[in-house]
Design a protein around this motif. Sequence first.
Motif, PDB file in Angstrom:
ATOM      1  N   UNK A 102      68.183  39.880  15.028  1.00 57.48           N
ATOM      2  CA  UNK A 102      66.971  39.172  14.618  1.00 57.48           C
ATOM      3  C   UNK A 102      67.146  37.679  14.777  1.00 57.48           C
ATOM      4  N   UNK A 103      66.022  37.031  14.883  1.00 54.07           N
ATOM      5  CA  UNK A 103      66.027  35.565  14.991  1.00 54.07           C
ATOM      6  C   UNK A 103      66.510  34.940  13.679  1.00 54.07           C
ATOM      7  N   UNK A 104      66.475  35.686  12.596  1.00 55.26           N
ATOM      8  CA  UNK A 104      66.981  35.135  11.344  1.00 55.26           C
ATOM      9  C   UNK A 104      68.507  35.039  11.329  1.00 55.26           C
ATOM     10  N   UNK A 105      69.116  35.378  12.437  1.00 56.51           N
ATOM     11  CA  UNK A 105      70.548  35.161  12.557  1.00 56.51           C
ATOM     12  C   UNK A 105      71.403  36.297  12.045  1.00 56.51           C
TER      13      UNK A 105
ATOM     14  N   UNK B 128      76.689  39.511  21.097  1.00 57.85           N
ATOM     15  CA  UNK B 128      75.460  38.898  20.588  1.00 57.85           C
ATOM     16  C   UNK B 128      75.282  37.527  21.212  1.00 57.85           C
ATOM     17  N   UNK B 129      74.123  37.313  21.796  1.00 56.96           N
ATOM     18  CA  UNK B 129      73.780  35.989  22.336  1.00 56.96           C
ATOM     19  C   UNK B 129      72.940  35.253  21.302  1.00 56.96           C
ATOM     20  N   UNK B 130      73.313  34.029  21.085  1.00 52.01           N
ATOM     21  CA  UNK B 130      72.571  33.243  20.104  1.00 52.01           C
ATOM     22  C   UNK B 130      72.047  31.980  20.763  1.00 52.01           C
ATOM     23  N   UNK B 131      71.095  31.389  20.079  1.00 50.61           N
ATOM     24  CA  UNK B 131      70.404  30.237  20.657  1.00 50.61           C
ATOM     25  C   UNK B 131      71.217  28.943  20.544  1.00 50.61           C
ATOM     26  N   UNK B 132      72.433  29.016  20.031  1.00 49.34           N
ATOM     27  CA  UNK B 132      73.279  27.818  20.062  1.00 49.34           C
ATOM     28  C   UNK B 132      74.100  27.766  21.337  1.00 49.34           C
ATOM     29  N   UNK B 133      73.770  28.635  22.288  1.00 44.99           N
ATOM     30  CA  UNK B 133      74.450  28.585  23.562  1.00 44.99           C
ATOM     31  C   UNK B 133      75.813  29.249  23.550  1.00 44.99           C
ATOM     32  N   UNK B 134      76.008  30.138  22.636  1.00 45.83           N
ATOM     33  CA  UNK B 134      77.296  30.823  22.546  1.00 45.83           C
ATOM     34  C   UNK B 134      77.026  32.317  22.534  1.00 45.83           C
ATOM     35  N   UNK B 135      77.863  33.033  23.230  1.00 41.17           N
ATOM     36  CA  UNK B 135      77.819  34.489  23.139  1.00 41.17           C
ATOM     37  C   UNK B 135      79.041  34.916  22.344  1.00 41.17           C
TER      38      UNK B 135
ATOM     39  N   UNK C 225      74.437  33.426  11.812  1.00 41.57           N
ATOM     40  CA  UNK C 225      74.112  32.048  11.483  1.00 41.57           C
ATOM     41  C   UNK C 225      73.256  31.358  12.508  1.00 41.57           C
ATOM     42  N   UNK C 226      73.040  31.995  13.624  1.00 43.17           N
ATOM     43  CA  UNK C 226      72.163  31.420  14.644  1.00 43.17           C
ATOM     44  C   UNK C 226      71.221  32.506  15.125  1.00 43.17           C
ATOM     45  N   UNK C 227      70.109  32.073  15.590  1.00 49.09           N
ATOM     46  CA  UNK C 227      69.107  33.036  16.039  1.00 49.09           C
ATOM     47  C   UNK C 227      69.665  33.875  17.177  1.00 49.09           C
ATOM     48  N   UNK C 228      69.675  35.173  16.949  1.00 45.34           N
ATOM     49  CA  UNK C 228      70.235  36.064  17.949  1.00 45.34           C
ATOM     50  C   UNK C 228      69.111  36.538  18.847  1.00 45.34           C
TER      51      UNK C 228
ATOM     52  N   UNK D  95      64.055  23.691  12.945  1.00 45.12           N
ATOM     53  CA  UNK D  95      64.121  25.147  12.989  1.00 45.12           C
ATOM     54  C   UNK D  95      65.271  25.708  12.197  1.00 45.12           C
ATOM     55  N   UNK D  96      66.383  25.818  12.829  1.00 49.51           N
ATOM     56  CA  UNK D  96      67.498  26.512  12.216  1.00 49.51           C
ATOM     57  C   UNK D  96      68.186  25.718  11.126  1.00 49.51           C
TER      58      UNK D  96
END
Lengths: 951, 299
Positions: B158-161, B196-203, B179-182, A537-538
């Motif tokens: 956006x998911x495009x980060x 912003x919450x991102x899918x790398x587990x970091x806010x 840089x990460x999907x938000x 994915x990313x």
Amino acid sequence: MDDLFDSGGFFGTPQPASASDVKAKDRNSVLPVFLQEARDERGRKRLHGAFTGGFSAGYFNTVGSKEGWQPQTFVSSRSQRNKFEQNVDQFMDEEDLAEINNAKKVTATQDFDALGSTQRELARKAAVTQAVEKSDGPIASRILQDLIIPSSDPIGVRLLRKMGWRDGQGVGPRAKRKFTEKQDDEDDVHAENVLFAPRDIRDVILTGRVGRFGVGYDRFGDGADVFRPNASSNADGGGSGGGSSLFQERQRNAFGKSGGFGTGVFEEEDEDVYGGGGAPGNLGGLKNSRMSIVDDDEEDDSEWHRMSSSKKKPVIQQRRSDTNSTANERTGFDGKPPLSGFHVASIQLTAPIWFDAPKPPADYIPKHRLAFERQSAVSTPYPLQPNQQQPNLTAERRREILGEEALAGPTRSVFSYMSARQQDALQALIDSKIAGKDGGKKKDDKQPIPDAVPVDKETAVAALKGFLPFTGDEAKQARYKSFLEGKAGVREGDVKFPPHFTPREVAHELLEFSKSAHMYKPLSGMMASRFTSSGDGGATKDKDSTEPKERVYGRATRSSIEFRPHKLVCKRFNIANPYPEPKQTGPTPPKALTEADLQKEILNKDAMSELIHYVEGGGAPVSGPAGRDGAAVKIHAVVAEEEKAVEEEKVEPARPAMDIFKAIFADSDSEDDESSEEDEKVVEAKAPLKVVANAPVPVAAPVPTVPVKAAVVASAPSTTSLPPPTFRPLFSRKQDRSKVVEPIQPVSAAPETVPESVPVPSNPDVMVVDSPSKATPAEPAAIPLPNLSSDEDDAPPPVVTKPLQAASWATSLISKKPPASVVPIKRSRDGDESSSASDSSDESGDEDRRRKHRKSSSSSSSKKEKKKKEGKEKKRKKDKSSSSKKKSSRHREEEVVDEWVEATASAVVRSERDAKDSRERETKRDRERDRDGERSKPVGHHNRPRASDFF
Amino acid sequence: MKMQKVMTLQGHQGAVNVAEFNKSGEYVATGGADRSVKLWNPQSGLCVKTYSGHGKEVLGIAISPDNTKFASVGGDKAAVLWDVATGRSIRKFTGHGARINDVGFNFDASVIVTGSYDATVRFWDCRAQSYTPIQILSEAKDSVSSIQVTKQEVLSASIDGKLRVYDIRMGMCNVDDVGHSITSARFSNDENCILASTLDGVIRLFDKENGELLASYKGHKNTDYKIISTLSNDDAYVVSGSEDGRICFWDLVEGTMVNSIAAHGTGAMGKLVTSVTYHPTDDTLITTSTDGLCHVYSK
């Protein structure tokens, strides 16, 4: 007796000594007729009593017992239940029972008697075609044949027909047909490319053989064919040698449907019951019962042959009948004549001889080479090896040969993650391995793989990742995998084939493997770059975005792009547009005037007010004292507004010119006008007080284009009677048209025809006056006007159509029908209204037109009018006397109110009240103005030509 | 940051995706996978009204500033404007090509802004009669997961980060590459920062002005799903749900996790906490989860 018989011939029937010697049931046969008695088959007397003609109802015909149907007491107790039941058959004697048993036989109905009825049908068809061929009128007969369709086709035939089958055709896909010389040659020429339905060939019905005879045994030997049907009808079942059902069918065919002799009343007479009668000595009907599978066209000449030969079994005969005649003389390979029913084949099939493929010479190169190529072949970097397959080059191989760079698609190979040097090293290693292995293999099995497609490394690697075939055979799949791994260089060593494999099998399998490798290799290159697997994915998505650890947010990650919010978004967000339209930036900088600018200049504020001023001051008749100043103010305001709107909408420079045209020519109900009017109405409805204060003049709805009209009028060279030259060629003047119309003076004034045929103003005048109260008071006043004006010499074109319109409207009212003959006239309402202030006659005409238009177009307004007619006639009269503007405005206001109803309920109440207020106010105003208009109606004042006059 | 569970709002069938307080904080509207929006009184735990009409799950809710209307969006690609009192849908805007993830109102509820899986942000005019969007922003390269509208800005994540802040007043769009999907982005209450919450587990907390990273908050689990995180109403804490059923509190300035509550189970049994919504004035928050429950936590 005996010696009498022995002694020689005798005549007549031997008679018993007395009738009593003979059994009772046979007695009739020996008695003369007058002594015969009616007896049943058991010899019982049927007729009894004094009158032997009576039917015996007594003992002999009782219910099978001596007691007959004896009355008995019905006894039934709790312990012993009477189970006495009566059935119908208890009251029947055996004759009745036999009849019932016969009736109980299950037989197929005609509908579903597929075989039988189809058979019958075919027989009938065959008979008919034969008859047709014999007679000389084939077409007529065929037509007749086609016309007379039996009413009940079997269900199968009907189904087939629905599926496209046609009578006479066989069942099956259409195919090309070979023609024999026998057939008409001209047909052959055209039938080259034509597909034919298969021939109609009867099914062979094979029945089980129950006898113990050998194949080919003919029970009847050399006996005549005549006995065959009789023999089969013995129904002894066994030993018929098969085909007993066929025989039955044959019999049925021969004897017709009813199973009796002759033709029944209800049977088709043209059915060839007796088999055409072409063959003397043959029993009728046998011709149709051929069992052999033969083509239709052969039936004539093969008829006799078949008759003479055994017909025991369905026999597939040779196609050519002439060979059949000689077939019997031949003997088989064992020297014996063939079994009856079989024929020796005329064409001897010889086993095909297979030759091995010629072996090419060892130095053969499967490619032609020109002489110079042969010479230069030595220097080519990739000399072709004798066993190397030349043509199958993959794109990669070709690229390699050409020395091109690989396409930058995402490489899926793990090797792509290695550095270039490592890859090279690996490649070199693999190459050497493969080379060694290939060499070894060649030494091992000398057998070259026939068509093995060379599997290069990339293909093998790709194929390894793709689908692995041979799922059914795990061992084979494992071999395939190891083969690929070997080719890819992942694994060393050869593919291990089981020891029982012959070299040929091995070669075959290798070929299979190589083909599979090419087939199941996944997408590569361009194609692959278009897809991305869902897994990663990313990671690969954002190549520019670096790892989060390294990322420093701020200037590096921030970028700004221009964002142009839509002006409506700005408006809704209550924010000034950051990218304002260039026109709104401030005072327009002075620049050279283009043509477009000049055109626009016509409509700018100053010019407009000037023009209006000119119009007002230039002797244009004004409707009333109240309207004048207010109108001017209103017009100014609206002009300013419109100016702004025009600017806002960024109209093209050519637009003003279009507006002018529209103002003159366009339909008064054009959308632009209405929308702008509606907008204004909304404003008014929201703030009715303001409207009242600002505009004592009638509703300003149509005003926006008024200045345009005024401009046109003013820009005309002078107050001459001629229209602007631009418009002249397009339209014939009304005068001219009226002249044309005038001669037609109808005597009868049918309501429908009157409107068209009343060009003379006096007529409608009368009519309108005569018309019942429905005609408005304003109209009679309006009508004489054109008459007067048309008398003038230099005057503008007389308004002839207006009385016409008025009259038609009046008649329509009288007849309570919309005038069918009235052609809707396109005309700018604004134009009307600009002049309406000065000319009430025009106005009345316009009103008619508009009313008509409303009638036809909007049902709602017509409904309203109806209501008014019903309920408030007084008010209606009042309304009609007032200007039409009021109505249209009311209509518009109601629309506005409708919109508001949707929005909020409270708003509805308010707006309705407002609307009512304003309506009343307007009504009042209109009435005043109308009165004024009538008062100040100038008869000969309208010297200036108006665009409306040209219609 | 100690909080107690004071109420559980039970009534949704299936997952609850989003919760939104009304402007005064008296009611809360939740949207769930059962295609309905429910209006709750978080004090009493009663479901005041159910608004059904969506064709698929409800993914986003926005409540108008005057509390008379609200908009909801969802998987049926439609943005529906509801009248709160009557429970009827006033308007329905369709035009997105895929499910709509989030919705926002402008300051006077005349414009609805929707962000969709079709990678566009659309502005819908509630006043005009037309049902076509008045503007479409198609800068996003992937699904637009979160939308927030302020008086003059539209924040789209956006998911495009990328975080995109469309400033209508300036006519500029600031793009921050996270840089990460938000999955969720919210302005702070003073609108100077973006959470912003991102899918790398970091806010992450960004400075709106220059896009600099102010703080990052870790410790929860967020790798697959959209979790709507929020700031407390005094901007002192960052609150977010977790995929393991916890809700986590971080000190905004320190970046340390000060508390974590197993609101919807923990560990393997934990259910995804889809959103955390903070009360506009009180120290109350609502958690929504895929177990169909909404918990009300209060101090």
